[in-house]
Design an enzyme around this catalytic site. Structure first.
Site, mmCIF file in Angstrom:
data_model
loop_
_atom_site.group_PDB
_atom_site.id
_atom_site.type_symbol
_atom_site.label_atom_id
_atom_site.label_comp_id
_atom_site.label_asym_id
_atom_site.label_seq_id
_atom_site.Cartn_x
_atom_site.Cartn_y
_atom_site.Cartn_z
ATOM 1 N N SER A 1 -1.788 28.279 -29.549
ATOM 2 C CA SER A 1 -1.803 27.137 -28.634
ATOM 3 C C SER A 1 -3.142 26.421 -28.545
ATOM 4 O O SER A 1 -3.209 25.300 -28.065
ATOM 5 C CB SER A 1 -1.356 27.560 -27.227
ATOM 6 N N LYS B 1 -6.597 28.231 -22.047
ATOM 7 C CA LYS B 1 -6.272 26.806 -22.135
ATOM 8 C C LYS B 1 -7.469 25.987 -21.671
ATOM 9 O O LYS B 1 -8.382 26.482 -21.015
ATOM 10 C CB LYS B 1 -5.075 26.455 -21.238
#
Length: 146
Positions: free
Chosen positions: A67, A104
């Site tokens: 990701s 993230k």
């Protein structure tokens, strides 16, 4: 190194080893034409001193997944995470979200927090009061194998 095993990341605490500094050739390594070996001036380099600013608040964790490939974080890379740093917009953070750890980019605006992946195949996550959420630490460095 001690290990803890949260669901998706394995954390390591730094272990300083006296005299573990490696030679550093401070002339720069040419990616073009080679320079004469006479130009090298040897010094000692400790990766602990370079990468760890606050030993008590620093941990390592391995990346699992794809990701964050757009930010250069790839599967099995080793993250250096400092828990003493303040979270800020646009920083890359390790977060605890609904029972799992994730890494993230933080997006903070007005009264909202978003966790943005750096891969278009993954959704942006809007953090709400319904989430069990904690910013665990800020990524300061990534260590890669080549």
């Amino acid at each position: 190194m001690k290990t803890q095993t949260p669901r998706s990341l394995i954390f390591f605490t730094p272990e300083t080893i006296e005299g573990a500094a490696a030679p550093l050739f401070d002339a720069g390594i040419s990616a073009g034409f080679p320079s004469p070996a006479d130009d090298f001036k040897e010094q000692r380099l400790s990766l602990d001193e370079e990468l760890v600013k606050n030993k008590e608040a620093t941990f390592y964790a391995r990346v699992s997944g794809q990701s964050m490939i757009g930010a250069g974080l790839e599967d099995n890379d080793l993250l250096v995470i400092d828990r003493s740093l303040e979270p800020e917009n646009n920083k890359i953070a390790v977060c605890f979200l609904d029972g799992e750890f994730t890494v993230k980019r933080l997006r903070v605006s007005a009264d909202e927090i978003w966790l943005q992946p750096e891969n278009p195949n993954y959704p942006i996550i809007n953090i709400t009061e319904d989430n069990n959420f904690l910013i665990w630490g800020i990524v300061t460095n990534v260590i890669k194998k080549v």
